[in-house]
Design a protein around this motif. Structure first.
Motif, PDB file in Angstrom:
ATOM      1  N   UNK A 198       0.825  -1.205   0.000  1.00  0.00           N
ATOM      2  CA  UNK A 198       0.000   0.000   0.000  1.00  0.00           C
ATOM      3  C   UNK A 198       0.861   1.258   0.000  1.00  0.00           C
ATOM      4  N   UNK A 199       1.919   1.288   0.840  1.00  0.00           N
ATOM      5  CA  UNK A 199       2.696   2.523   0.954  1.00  0.00           C
ATOM      6  C   UNK A 199       3.521   2.791  -0.308  1.00  0.00           C
ATOM      7  N   UNK A 200       3.895   1.739  -1.024  1.00  0.00           N
ATOM      8  CA  UNK A 200       4.633   1.943  -2.272  1.00  0.00           C
ATOM      9  C   UNK A 200       3.683   2.190  -3.441  1.00  0.00           C
ATOM     10  N   UNK A 201       2.380   2.208  -3.140  1.00  0.00           N
ATOM     11  CA  UNK A 201       1.343   2.483  -4.149  1.00  0.00           C
ATOM     12  C   UNK A 201       1.212   1.388  -5.192  1.00  0.00           C
ATOM     13  N   UNK A 202       1.705   0.198  -4.884  1.00  0.00           N
ATOM     14  CA  UNK A 202       1.504  -0.928  -5.813  1.00  0.00           C
ATOM     15  C   UNK A 202       0.024  -1.168  -6.006  1.00  0.00           C
ATOM     16  N   UNK A 203      -0.697  -0.928  -4.909  1.00  0.00           N
ATOM     17  CA  UNK A 203      -2.113  -1.259  -4.875  1.00  0.00           C
ATOM     18  C   UNK A 203      -2.919  -0.421  -5.870  1.00  0.00           C
ATOM     19  N   UNK A 204      -2.378   0.719  -6.268  1.00  0.00           N
ATOM     20  CA  UNK A 204      -3.110   1.577  -7.198  1.00  0.00           C
ATOM     21  C   UNK A 204      -3.240   0.956  -8.581  1.00  0.00           C
ATOM     22  N   UNK A 208      -7.362  -5.526  -7.038  1.00  0.00           N
ATOM     23  CA  UNK A 208      -7.915  -6.866  -6.841  1.00  0.00           C
ATOM     24  C   UNK A 208      -8.979  -7.191  -7.883  1.00  0.00           C
ATOM     25  N   UNK A 209      -9.764  -6.186  -8.257  1.00  0.00           N
ATOM     26  CA  UNK A 209     -10.909  -6.443  -9.142  1.00  0.00           C
ATOM     27  C   UNK A 209     -10.552  -6.347 -10.627  1.00  0.00           C
ATOM     28  N   UNK A 210      -9.249  -6.423 -10.938  1.00  0.00           N
ATOM     29  CA  UNK A 210      -8.792  -6.463 -12.329  1.00  0.00           C
ATOM     30  C   UNK A 210      -9.114  -5.182 -13.096  1.00  0.00           C
ATOM     31  N   UNK A 211      -9.386  -4.078 -12.408  1.00  0.00           N
ATOM     32  CA  UNK A 211      -9.652  -2.842 -13.139  1.00  0.00           C
ATOM     33  C   UNK A 211      -8.405  -1.978 -13.238  1.00  0.00           C
ATOM     34  N   UNK A 212      -7.299  -2.412 -12.615  1.00  0.00           N
ATOM     35  CA  UNK A 212      -6.070  -1.623 -12.633  1.00  0.00           C
ATOM     36  C   UNK A 212      -5.323  -1.775 -13.944  1.00  0.00           C
ATOM     37  N   UNK A 216      -3.965  -8.201 -11.529  1.00  0.00           N
ATOM     38  CA  UNK A 216      -4.267  -8.479 -10.133  1.00  0.00           C
ATOM     39  C   UNK A 216      -3.353  -9.598  -9.654  1.00  0.00           C
ATOM     40  N   UNK A 217      -2.926  -9.498  -8.409  1.00  0.00           N
ATOM     41  CA  UNK A 217      -1.978 -10.488  -7.905  1.00  0.00           C
ATOM     42  C   UNK A 217      -2.653 -11.583  -7.089  1.00  0.00           C
ATOM     43  N   UNK A 218      -3.967 -11.512  -6.988  1.00  0.00           N
ATOM     44  CA  UNK A 218      -4.700 -12.572  -6.277  1.00  0.00           C
ATOM     45  C   UNK A 218      -4.502 -13.901  -7.000  1.00  0.00           C
ATOM     46  N   UNK A 219      -4.071 -14.877  -6.287  1.00  0.00           N
ATOM     47  CA  UNK A 219      -3.976 -16.214  -6.868  1.00  0.00           C
ATOM     48  C   UNK A 219      -2.831 -16.412  -7.835  1.00  0.00           C
ATOM     49  N   UNK A 220      -1.963 -15.409  -7.934  1.00  0.00           N
ATOM     50  CA  UNK A 220      -0.878 -15.514  -8.918  1.00  0.00           C
ATOM     51  C   UNK A 220       0.218 -16.462  -8.442  1.00  0.00           C
ATOM     52  N   UNK A 221       0.505 -16.420  -7.138  1.00  0.00           N
ATOM     53  CA  UNK A 221       1.654 -17.180  -6.647  1.00  0.00           C
ATOM     54  C   UNK A 221       1.506 -18.670  -6.977  1.00  0.00           C
ATOM     55  N   UNK A 222       2.553 -19.209  -7.551  1.00  0.00           N
ATOM     56  CA  UNK A 222       2.554 -20.630  -7.866  1.00  0.00           C
ATOM     57  C   UNK A 222       1.852 -20.974  -9.159  1.00  0.00           C
ATOM     58  N   UNK A 223       1.216 -19.982  -9.775  1.00  0.00           N
ATOM     59  CA  UNK A 223       0.506 -20.271 -11.020  1.00  0.00           C
ATOM     60  C   UNK A 223       1.448 -20.100 -12.209  1.00  0.00           C
ATOM     61  N   UNK A 224       0.961 -20.470 -13.367  1.00  0.00           N
ATOM     62  CA  UNK A 224       1.721 -20.283 -14.594  1.00  0.00           C
ATOM     63  C   UNK A 224       1.207 -19.022 -15.270  1.00  0.00           C
ATOM     64  N   UNK A 225       2.108 -18.077 -15.494  1.00  0.00           N
ATOM     65  CA  UNK A 225       1.719 -16.772 -16.026  1.00  0.00           C
ATOM     66  C   UNK A 225       2.047 -16.715 -17.511  1.00  0.00           C
ATOM     67  N   UNK A 226       1.071 -16.267 -18.294  1.00  0.00           N
ATOM     68  CA  UNK A 226       1.306 -16.101 -19.736  1.00  0.00           C
ATOM     69  C   UNK A 226       1.967 -14.746 -19.980  1.00  0.00           C
ATOM     70  N   UNK A 227       2.999 -14.754 -20.814  1.00  0.00           N
ATOM     71  CA  UNK A 227       3.735 -13.528 -21.071  1.00  0.00           C
ATOM     72  C   UNK A 227       3.514 -13.051 -22.499  1.00  0.00           C
ATOM     73  N   UNK A 228       3.810 -11.772 -22.708  1.00  0.00           N
ATOM     74  CA  UNK A 228       3.816 -11.229 -24.060  1.00  0.00           C
ATOM     75  C   UNK A 228       4.812 -12.029 -24.892  1.00  0.00           C
ATOM     76  N   UNK A 277       3.635 -11.493   1.065  1.00  0.00           N
ATOM     77  CA  UNK A 277       2.272 -10.978   0.902  1.00  0.00           C
ATOM     78  C   UNK A 277       1.617 -11.582  -0.339  1.00  0.00           C
ATOM     79  N   UNK A 278       2.340 -11.564  -1.453  1.00  0.00           N
ATOM     80  CA  UNK A 278       1.774 -12.128  -2.690  1.00  0.00           C
ATOM     81  C   UNK A 278       1.461 -13.607  -2.484  1.00  0.00           C
ATOM     82  N   UNK A 279       2.322 -14.275  -1.734  1.00  0.00           N
ATOM     83  CA  UNK A 279       2.090 -15.688  -1.445  1.00  0.00           C
ATOM     84  C   UNK A 279       0.818 -15.867  -0.613  1.00  0.00           C
ATOM     85  N   UNK A 280       0.609 -14.927   0.307  1.00  0.00           N
ATOM     86  CA  UNK A 280      -0.539 -15.072   1.206  1.00  0.00           C
ATOM     87  C   UNK A 280      -1.859 -14.858   0.475  1.00  0.00           C
ATOM     88  N   UNK A 281      -1.822 -14.134  -0.641  1.00  0.00           N
ATOM     89  CA  UNK A 281      -3.065 -13.960  -1.419  1.00  0.00           C
ATOM     90  C   UNK A 281      -3.054 -14.883  -2.629  1.00  0.00           C
TER      91      UNK A 281
END
Ligand code: CUA
Length: 310
Positions: A198-204, A208-212, A216-228, A277-281
């Motif tokens: 929050x203090x580093x403004x990552x949250x902006x 969470x609701x994918x409007x940024x 969104x980083x919810x559920x990302x940890x341990x998943x397979x991420x598709x890249x450009x 933190x990312x792991x916890x979400x």
């Protein structure tokens, strides 16, 4: 050892035997010309080859087994710097040059360096692993006997390298719980990571609701991420660390490379808190140990929640 001794004796025995048996006895003594015995050549090539392959396969399987922390391993973070070891438990308890661990439970260390190469060395646990700037290294062990054990830095890292030492306290599980709950806690690592988020403004951007503007980083940890570009990457600690410090390295498919680097703005300790933190979400089951081995994470503490009762 047995194989080495066997062949050493065999070879040196043969050398001495033949040296004596076929020594030149007179000036006129000329050896007869001998042609290659192919059967013999093949036998003494194939047998040693087979033996070394057996050793290779055997050694590699032990190496892999030793390299992967068990899925139920508890996680502790280590940061080496000139000239001290800083350790942080997930519950938020920090220590310097001391490490408290419970007996009978595998412990996985994720280690980073703030400056130069160090090496985390607990001789009694047969555990030694380089801690290299710019990446994470991991090592795991399971203490079997309560007691106090030496902790060393085993890589020359400057003037006070020899003073970069400490103690590991292996405690009975109940004693460990008491130790963990004692002492002033400034919140769990995940909670502190969330505050930073929050203090580093990552949250902006990472909403969470994918409007940024960023994923969104919810559920990302341990998943397979598709890249450009079509590649994928496993969202492990190394990937998250890289994404914080060098965001342009891997761009998530569907997003613009708009994230600034946080190199120099966050310490290694803070990066670890952000990762926690990312792991916890992350998803409910995350690969706690090695990549590609999903397992229930019994020791996670959700951000914002009270430290889990265990
Ligand atoms: Cu750190 Cu030697």
């Amino acid at each position: 050892m047995a194989v080495s001794i066997f062949f050493t004796v065999l070879i040196f025995g043969a050398i001495f035997y033949f040296a004596v048996r076929y020594r030149r006895r007179s000036e006129q003594d000329l050896p007869v010309s001998v042609h290659t015995g192919w059967a013999l050549e093949i036998v003494w090539s194939v047998i040693p080859f087979g033996l070394t392959m057996i050793m290779f396969g055997w050694g590699a399987s032990i190496f892999f087994r030793e390299s992967r922390a068990p899925d139920n391993a508890m996680q502790i973070y280590v940061v080496g710097k000139q000239w001290m070891w800083k350790l942080e438990h997930m519950e938020g308890r920090r220590e310097i040059n001391e490490l408290h661990v419970p007996v009978g439970r595998p412990v996985r260390l994720t280690m980073a360096s703030e400056d130069v190469i160090h090496s985390f060395f607990i001789p009694a646990f047969r555990t030694k692993q380089d801690v290299v700037p710019g990446k994470y290294s991991t090592v795991w062990f399971e203490a079997t006997k309560a007691g106090k054990y030496h902790l060393f830095c085993a890589e020359y890292c400057g003037t006070n390298h020899s003073g970069m030492i400490g103690w590991v306290y292996a405690m009975e599980p109940q004693d460990y719980e008491n130790w963990l709950s004692g002492g002033a806690s400034e919140g769990t690592m995940a909670q502190n990571g969330q505050k930073l988020f929050e203090s580093l403004a990552c949250v902006n951007c990472h909403k969470v609701d994918h409007t940024g503007r960023c994923p969104s980083l919810e559920g990302v940890y341990g998943s397979t991420v598709k890249l450009v570009g079509g590649n994928t990457v496993k969202a492990d600690e190394a990937y998250i660390r890289e994404s914080i410090l060098n965001p342009q390295a891997k761009i998530v498919a569907g997003y613009e490379p708009v994230m600034p680097t946080f190199q120099g703005l966050v310490t290694e300790d803070q990066v670890l808190q952000l990762i926690e933190y990312v792991r916890s979400i992350g998803p409910k089951t995350v690969p706690n140990a090695a990549p590609n081995s999903p397992a229930p994470a019994d020791n996670r503490t959700p951000a914002g929640a009270a430290p889990a009762k265990r």
